[in-house]
Design an enzyme around this catalytic site. Structure first.
Site, PDB file in Angstrom:
ATOM      1  N   ASP A 176      80.512  21.530  41.669  1.00  0.00           N
ATOM      2  CA  ASP A 176      81.458  22.529  42.167  1.00  0.00           C
ATOM      3  C   ASP A 176      80.873  23.451  43.239  1.00  0.00           C
ATOM      4  O   ASP A 176      81.470  24.468  43.577  1.00  0.00           O
ATOM      5  CB  ASP A 176      81.998  23.372  41.009  1.00  0.00           C
ATOM      6  CG  ASP A 176      80.903  24.092  40.241  1.00  0.00           C
ATOM      7  OD1 ASP A 176      79.715  23.763  40.439  1.00  0.00           O
ATOM      8  OD2 ASP A 176      81.226  24.974  39.428  1.00  0.00           O
ATOM      9  N   GLU A 177      79.705  23.114  43.789  1.00  0.00           N
ATOM     10  CA  GLU A 177      79.086  23.939  44.817  1.00  0.00           C
ATOM     11  C   GLU A 177      78.522  23.068  45.930  1.00  0.00           C
ATOM     12  O   GLU A 177      77.956  22.006  45.666  1.00  0.00           O
ATOM     13  CB  GLU A 177      77.933  24.768  44.248  1.00  0.00           C
ATOM     14  CG  GLU A 177      78.298  25.732  43.151  1.00  0.00           C
ATOM     15  CD  GLU A 177      77.059  26.477  42.643  1.00  0.00           C
ATOM     16  OE1 GLU A 177      76.418  27.180  43.437  1.00  0.00           O
ATOM     17  OE2 GLU A 177      76.746  26.323  41.458  1.00  0.00           O
TER      18      GLU A 177
END
Length: 400
Positions: free
Chosen positions: A111-112
């Site tokens: 998610d990054e």
């Protein structure tokens, strides 16, 4: 001579807000206005909070605490199970959005991601404008939000994405980083964990500014090389490049683990579980086109104590039979028979390219068995790719 400020890179760090929970809320819209968390199945002893929405966060619920702890804080907490295939799917879609602005996209986790948009400023505007465009696209196209940090290096971009949430952009420049970051608690510094923060506080270093202005030699004495690194980071000294999306660092190990619904004591039940874990590891080895020269097994007992043991192989492998046989040898030599096992993890280590030249065994039968096993399992890969991961499995694994 060109001004240093005009030579700065423009780095973005994009961090999805409550990613697992946000993805689940797409399928559970009725929970959007309620405290909600993603949690493993407590009946199978996986009752750990994996993610939570902003409402649950306001109750003090934190990631990695147990479900019973979370419900003490918020009895009305709604829980849904995780679906990792969905998270991977949306992660792929969101990275495709990033790739519309630059090919220098380096995922940091599911998610990054970091983006180097230095070469894209003439096309899409400033770093802040690009970050806002990305946030708008993701919000409107996928109904998900992210926070973005914009800075002249990766460390400060990452800290910028953490500075204000949800759905926000924070710009950290050479002119304002001392004002924004230096007053923060030392625990907020990227790469400073709880143990390191405790050591630093014991020396009177309580904020990031304290760290930045501390004596570097003192930090070397306290923390070694890591002390010098975080001192540089606090002062904005980070030249680490953002990798291209198709230029990732090679995989160093591949593992798969499971916490069981009941403690394992029977040898055949352990073997069945090992075959299942080894199959998952072997499949991923072939997917990454690598083989393993070593196998590691982690065993956790009922008191949550873990031991790790490993064994090296003469010939590298990516087939289930060799991995599972080696793992069972490790367990037989290092774990008392009948002693309950709560969790097992099988990891392939010392990886090499699958096409790397290798010394053939003195016994031709070993090479034949390896070739046959690999051909069979690649055929299984094709079947799973076409019909789903549950379409075919090893008989030994089905005894579980």
């Amino acid at each position: 001579m060109m001004d240093k400020k005009n030579c700065d890179r423009t780095i973005l760090h994009c961090d999805m807000n409550g990613f697992f929970a946000s993805v689940e809320l797409l399928d559970y819209p009725e929970l959007r206005d309620k405290p909600m968390a993603v949690c493993g199945n407590p009946e199978n002893r996986h009752g750990i909070i994996l993610a939570k929405n902003e409402i649950a966060k306001a109750y003090g619920i934190v990631t990695a605490e147990t479900l019973w702890q979370a419900r003490k804080k918020c009895p009305e907490l709604q829980v849904v199970p995780p679906h990792h295939s969905k998270y991977k799917h949306y992660s792929k879609l969101i990275n495709e959005v990033y790739l519309q602005f630059t090919d220098q996209v380096e995922p940091f986790s599911v998610d990054e991601s970091w983006l180097d948009v230095t070469g894209s400023l003439g096309l899409f505007g400033s770093g802040e404008e690009i970050a806002n465009k990305i946030r708008k696209i993701v919000r409107e196209k996928y109904n998900l939000t992210l926070s973005a940090g914009v800075s002249f290096n990766k460390i400060f971009a990452k800290m910028g994405s953490d500075y204000k949430k949800p759905d926000a952009t924070t710009v950290i420049t050479r002119e304002n980083y001392k004002k924004i970051l230096w007053p923060l608690d030392i625990g907020e510094m990227f790469f400073v964990g709880a143990a390191t923060a405790t050591k630093l506080r014991s020396c009177g270093i309580n904020t990031i500014g304290d760290l930045a202005t501390s004596d570097k030699n003192m930090l070397l004495n306290i923390l070694g090389k890591h002390g010098a690194e975080i001192h540089a980071y606090a002062n904005g000294l980070d030249e680490t490049p953002v990798l291209r999306f198709d230029d990732r660092e090679p995989v160093k190990s591949i593992g798969h683990g499971n916490t069981f619904g009941h403690n394992l004591t029977d040898t055949e039940e352990i073997r069945s579980s090992i075959i299942s874990l080894s199959d998952a590891v072997a499949t991923r080895l072939r997917k990454h086109k690598v083989k393993a020269f070593g196998i590691k097994v982690d065993i956790k007992d009922t008191n949550l104590r873990t031991i790790s043991r490993q064994k090296q192989l003469d010939i590298p492998t990516n087939i289930t039979e060799t991995i599972s046989d080696t793992a069972m040898e490790i367990i037989a030599s290092s774990w008392p028979k009948g002693k309950p096992i709560r969790m097992l993890t099988v990891t392939a280590i010392n990886l090499c390219d699958e096409n790397q030249a290798q010394q053939l065994s003195l016994f031709a039968s070993e090479n034949v068995r390896s070739d046959k096993g690999e051909k069979m399992e690649r055929a299984m890969d094709d079947i799973r790719e076409k019909f789903g991961s549950a379409a075919i499995s090893f008989g030994g694994a089905l005894r579980r």
